[in-house]
Design an enzyme around this catalytic site. Structure first.
Site, mmCIF file in Angstrom:
data_model
loop_
_atom_site.group_PDB
_atom_site.id
_atom_site.type_symbol
_atom_site.label_atom_id
_atom_site.label_comp_id
_atom_site.label_asym_id
_atom_site.label_seq_id
_atom_site.Cartn_x
_atom_site.Cartn_y
_atom_site.Cartn_z
ATOM 1 C CG ASP A 9 -4.354 0.428 -5.995
ATOM 2 O OD1 ASP A 9 -3.116 0.113 -4.640
ATOM 3 O OD2 ASP A 9 -4.581 1.346 -6.646
ATOM 4 C CG ASP A 11 -0.720 7.342 -4.727
ATOM 5 O OD1 ASP A 11 -1.031 8.050 -5.196
ATOM 6 O OD2 ASP A 11 0.437 7.226 -4.421
ATOM 7 C CB THR A 42 0.020 -0.828 -1.010
ATOM 8 O OG1 THR A 42 0.741 -0.019 -1.958
ATOM 9 C CG2 THR A 42 0.502 -0.835 -0.079
ATOM 10 C CG ASN A 43 2.566 -3.450 -6.713
ATOM 11 O OD1 ASN A 43 1.919 -4.963 -5.611
ATOM 12 N ND2 ASN A 43 2.567 -3.838 -7.830
ATOM 13 C CE LYS A 182 -1.842 -4.069 -5.980
ATOM 14 N NZ LYS A 182 -2.552 -2.588 -5.346
ATOM 15 C CG ASP A 207 -5.356 3.460 -9.858
ATOM 16 O OD1 ASP A 207 -4.868 3.244 -8.976
ATOM 17 O OD2 ASP A 207 -4.481 4.344 -10.133
ATOM 18 C CG LEU A 209 -7.674 -3.783 -17.059
ATOM 19 C CD1 LEU A 209 -9.095 -3.406 -16.476
ATOM 20 C CD2 LEU A 209 -7.328 -3.088 -18.955
ATOM 21 C CB THR A 211 -1.299 -3.352 -10.993
ATOM 22 O OG1 THR A 211 -2.294 -2.220 -11.345
ATOM 23 C CG2 THR A 211 0.082 -3.300 -11.574
HETATM 24 MG MG LIG Z 1 -3.247 2.532 -7.078
#
Ligand SMILES: [Mg+2]
Length: 252
Positions: A9, A11, A42-43, A182, A207, A209, A211
């Site tokens: 991931d 950020d 990344t989302n 995610k 970081d 849980l 997603t």
């Molecule tokens: Mg993140």
């Protein structure tokens, strides 16, 4: 080292906004040097693969655009997989550029779109909601980049996320979207298939849980939580490390 690929991931995992998390750059480099395939998931739907690749490269991470799996790219691939070529968009310029980058035709809402892709849209209006509703009710396939309720901004704080825009269109069209981001496993499945590895050979690191970790579990991958972003303590028996540097020390 039991994994052939590690999906990170962005950020809260490798950086916070524009600030690199301590030790993350050399840690990722050590994985690459050990022959592990590294990619980024990344989302965020507001930018192109090129943008993320440039940003990560500036920070010192080894990256090329084909290693970035964002929800704009995922949405493009999902439409293509379904043979949908005439796409209308509710989203930011980066989402539209991602479609153009992939050679997808963007059409107006009144020009019989086959699919409607909805992402974070800071220029969202009632008229745009009405147009998206009409297209979806006329049979256009509804794709949402992600359902994140909020979106973190530089300097701290949050703005309404893609999920807020998606919820408005879901409500008026009375249609459930296909969600790319995610916690759905689509992006991870796309990444592992393009990297040529299996789920069992892949570690998903993030970081959050609800997603990152959830998506990794649904994709059948091993998962690892880092405590540099949203979660500040270990949860529900999920493997965790303080940060990416500590994780890589365990892996290598
Ligand atoms: Mg993140």
């Amino acid at each position: 080292m039991s994994f052939r690929a590690v999906l990170f991931d962005l950020d809260g995992t490798l950086h916070r906004g524009n600030e690199v998390i301590d030790g993350a750059v050399p840690a990722v480099q050590r994985l690459v040097d050990a022959g592990v395939r590294v990619a980024y998931v990344t989302n965020n739907s507001t930018q192109t693969r090129q943008f993320f690749s440039d940003k990560l490269s500036r920070m010192g991470f080894l990256c090329t655009p084909d290693l970035v799996y964002g929800t704009a790219y995922g949405a493009v691939r999902e439409a293509a997989k379904r043979g949908l070529t005439r796409i209308a968009v509710v989203g930011e310029p980066g989402l539209k550029e991602s479609l153009a980058e992939a050679g997808t035709e963007i059409v107006d809402f009144d020009d019989r779109p086959e699919a409607v892709i909805v992402g974070l849209c800071r220029t969202f209006t009632y008229d745009l909601m009405k147009s998206a509703m009409a297209a979806i009710r006329s049979g256009a396939f509804f794709i949402a980049t992600n359902e994140d309720a909020t979106f973190p901004i530089e300097g701290g704080g949050f703005i309404p996320g893609a999920g807020s825009v998606v919820a408005a269109i879901k409500t008026c069209s009375q249609t459930e979207p296909f969600v790319v981001g995610k916690p759905n496993p689509n992006l991870i499945q796309l990444a592992i298939s393009e990297l040529g590895v299996s789920a069992a050979e892949t570690l998903v690191v993030g970081d959050r849980l609800d997603t990152d970790i959830e998506a990794g579990i649904r994709a059948g991958c091993a998962v690892h939580l880092v405590l540099t972003g949203v979660e500040s303590e270990a949860l529900d028996g999920v493997p965790f490390s303080a940060d990416v540097a500590a994780l890589v020390d365990k892996l290598l």
